[in-house]
Design a protein around this motif. Structure first.
Motif, PDB file in Angstrom:
ATOM      1  N   GLY A  97       0.774  -1.225   0.000  1.00 43.92           N
ATOM      2  CA  GLY A  97       0.000   0.000   0.000  1.00 43.92           C
ATOM      3  C   GLY A  97       0.806   1.277   0.000  1.00 43.92           C
ATOM      4  O   GLY A  97       0.347   2.298   0.514  1.00 43.92           O
ATOM      5  N   ARG A  98       1.999   1.264  -0.620  1.00 46.78           N
ATOM      6  CA  ARG A  98       2.833   2.459  -0.692  1.00 46.78           C
ATOM      7  C   ARG A  98       2.911   2.966  -2.128  1.00 46.78           C
ATOM      8  O   ARG A  98       3.033   2.179  -3.067  1.00 46.78           O
ATOM      9  CB  ARG A  98       4.251   2.159  -0.194  1.00 46.78           C
ATOM     10  CG  ARG A  98       4.309   1.482   1.155  1.00 46.78           C
ATOM     11  CD  ARG A  98       3.815   2.371   2.260  1.00 46.78           C
ATOM     12  NE  ARG A  98       3.886   1.713   3.569  1.00 46.78           N
ATOM     13  CZ  ARG A  98       3.614   2.308   4.708  1.00 46.78           C
ATOM     14  NH1 ARG A  98       3.243   3.577   4.739  1.00 46.78           N
ATOM     15  NH2 ARG A  98       3.690   1.654   5.857  1.00 46.78           N
ATOM     16  N   ILE A  99       2.839   4.288  -2.281  1.00 46.65           N
ATOM     17  CA  ILE A  99       2.946   4.878  -3.623  1.00 46.65           C
ATOM     18  C   ILE A  99       4.309   5.502  -3.863  1.00 46.65           C
ATOM     19  O   ILE A  99       4.632   5.876  -4.986  1.00 46.65           O
ATOM     20  CB  ILE A  99       1.851   5.941  -3.853  1.00 46.65           C
ATOM     21  CG1 ILE A  99       1.953   7.070  -2.835  1.00 46.65           C
ATOM     22  CG2 ILE A  99       0.473   5.303  -3.820  1.00 46.65           C
ATOM     23  CD1 ILE A  99       1.041   8.244  -3.131  1.00 46.65           C
ATOM     24  N   ALA A 100       5.122   5.612  -2.814  1.00 45.59           N
ATOM     25  CA  ALA A 100       6.457   6.203  -2.931  1.00 45.59           C
ATOM     26  C   ALA A 100       7.244   5.882  -1.673  1.00 45.59           C
ATOM     27  O   ALA A 100       6.681   5.461  -0.648  1.00 45.59           O
ATOM     28  CB  ALA A 100       6.357   7.726  -3.109  1.00 45.59           C
ATOM     29  N   CYS A 103      11.061   9.514   1.090  1.00 42.55           N
ATOM     30  CA  CYS A 103      11.607  10.752   0.530  1.00 42.55           C
ATOM     31  C   CYS A 103      10.874  11.184  -0.734  1.00 42.55           C
ATOM     32  O   CYS A 103      11.227  12.195  -1.347  1.00 42.55           O
ATOM     33  CB  CYS A 103      13.104  10.609   0.259  1.00 42.55           C
ATOM     34  SG  CYS A 103      13.521   9.408  -1.011  1.00 42.55           S
ATOM     35  N   GLY A 104       9.868  10.408  -1.157  1.00 44.13           N
ATOM     36  CA  GLY A 104       9.032  10.820  -2.281  1.00 44.13           C
ATOM     37  C   GLY A 104       9.348  10.165  -3.598  1.00 44.13           C
ATOM     38  O   GLY A 104       8.696  10.452  -4.604  1.00 44.13           O
ATOM     39  N   ALA A 105      10.344   9.266  -3.664  1.00 41.43           N
ATOM     40  CA  ALA A 105      10.674   8.595  -4.929  1.00 41.43           C
ATOM     41  C   ALA A 105       9.555   7.632  -5.309  1.00 41.43           C
ATOM     42  O   ALA A 105       9.199   6.742  -4.541  1.00 41.43           O
ATOM     43  CB  ALA A 105      11.997   7.838  -4.798  1.00 41.43           C
ATOM     44  N   SER A 106       9.001   7.806  -6.519  1.00 42.27           N
ATOM     45  CA  SER A 106       7.877   6.971  -6.940  1.00 42.27           C
ATOM     46  C   SER A 106       8.045   6.401  -8.346  1.00 42.27           C
ATOM     47  O   SER A 106       7.154   5.701  -8.830  1.00 42.27           O
ATOM     48  CB  SER A 106       6.575   7.779  -6.886  1.00 42.27           C
ATOM     49  OG  SER A 106       6.649   8.896  -7.757  1.00 42.27           O
ATOM     50  N   GLY A 255       8.045  -1.830   2.400  1.00 42.99           N
ATOM     51  CA  GLY A 255       8.297  -1.922   3.833  1.00 42.99           C
ATOM     52  C   GLY A 255       8.063  -0.633   4.580  1.00 42.99           C
ATOM     53  O   GLY A 255       7.800  -0.634   5.778  1.00 42.99           O
ATOM     54  N   SER A 256       8.167   0.487   3.897  1.00 39.21           N
ATOM     55  CA  SER A 256       7.891   1.798   4.477  1.00 39.21           C
ATOM     56  C   SER A 256       7.624   2.727   3.306  1.00 39.21           C
ATOM     57  O   SER A 256       7.816   2.359   2.147  1.00 39.21           O
ATOM     58  CB  SER A 256       9.066   2.303   5.315  1.00 39.21           C
ATOM     59  OG  SER A 256      10.210   2.497   4.484  1.00 39.21           O
ATOM     60  N   GLY A 257       7.199   3.927   3.605  1.00 35.22           N
ATOM     61  CA  GLY A 257       6.963   4.874   2.526  1.00 35.22           C
ATOM     62  C   GLY A 257       5.642   5.589   2.684  1.00 35.22           C
ATOM     63  O   GLY A 257       4.967   5.498   3.716  1.00 35.22           O
TER      64      GLY A 257
END
Length: 294
Positions: A97-100, A103-106, A255-257
């Motif tokens: 469930g992470r989109i980036a 630090c915002g890298a997507s 794992g995070s984001g």
């Protein structure tokens, strides 16, 4: 649904996917019919009435799997958006469930097929809308490059005027651009680069999604594609201003984001939103196409 061929006639070759896509664009935008097959004297595709049990669309020629896929995915959107304002949002996310990253890298959570899908959605739309965070982190062009179609009007929501004029969406001249901000921060006839600045009412920490869609409708921009990011899509979803939500899930664990959605807490599972949905395979990704309003 395919039309029947005359007995004894040679089996026609299916039109290529690019021809099918141009026919879908013709249905969506009402332009001239594509020059797909010289012997074809009527449109390749047409929408059917809701009561027609043969399906939501018909083809004048047999389609292969790729052509049928395009029709199944995009023609129901064209039918639903016909003659009305229509807002579709899309997010690409990891399995967790992470989109980036934090630090915002997507670029790129989802694969190339989902990128092409985004460009097709832009081509179907009158306007493509993103938040200031998406512009700041990705500097997206928001133009149509991976398929046939015209560039939509580009709309950036920058409530508190955080963005400078150097981003491509404001200065590349590829398509008209609007910058929407809080009305207390907008001045008459102001521009950021080539983009027109328009002030709108605040709603919480952002702008009122309903006011955004009303403004765009008044400018003839009825089909709005909200391409990100998560905060912007969440605000439209929470405000009940989305007709459709598309979420593409990639086989990736970060794992995070940054989370896909940021919405008010609920106490029970019954309080969640469970829309009618379809799913489509995009390479190694799965696209969930969810209808939020009929």
């Amino acid at each position: 649904m395919m039309t029947s061929e005359c007995p004894g006639s040679p089996s026609p070759q299916p039109p290529d996917p690019d021809t099918v896509w141009r026919a879908i664009l013709d249905i969506r935008h009402g332009g001239s019919a594509p020059a797909d097959i010289p012997s074809l004297t009527h449109p390749l595709l047409k929408l059917t009435p809701e009561r027609d049990r043969t399906g939501p669309w018909q083809s004048a020629r047999p389609l292969d799997a790729a052509g049928s896929f395009l029709c199944d995915l995009y023609l129901p959107l064209c039918a639903a958006a016909s003659g009305r304002s229509y807002a579709v949002a899309h997010l690409g996310q990891s399995l967790d469930g992470r989109i980036a990253t934090l630090c915002g890298a997507s670029q790129w959570v989802t694969g190339p097929e989902d990128i092409v899908h985004n460009h097709r959605m832009r081509a179907l739309s009158d306007a493509v809308l993103v938040g200031a965070g998406t512009v700041r982190h990705d500097d997206p062009k928001l133009t149509v490059r991976h398929c046939a179609g015209d560039n939509p009007v580009r709309v950036v929501v920058d409530t508190n005027r955080r963005l400078e004029s150097g981003y491509g969406v404001f200065c590349d001249g590829a398509a008209p651009s609007l910058l929407l901000c809080a009305e207390d921060l907008a001045r008459p006839a102001e521009r950021v680069g080539d983009a027109e600045v328009i002030g709108l009412p605040r709603l919480g920490q952002g702008l009122d999604p309903a006011s955004i869609l009303t403004l765009l409708k008044e400018r003839g921009l009825r089909f709005v594609f909200i391409e990100g990011g998560g905060v912007t899509v969440s605000r439209f979803l929470q405000a009940g201003c989305l007709d459709r939500l598309q979420v593409t899930v990639a086989p990736l664990i970060l794992g995070s984001g940054r989370p896909s959605f940021t919405l008010p807490e609920i106490d029970t599972i019954d309080g969640g939103l469970r829309p009618r949905s379809r799913h489509f395979v995009l390479g190694s990704d799965i696209l969930f196409d969810c209808a939020l309003r009929d």
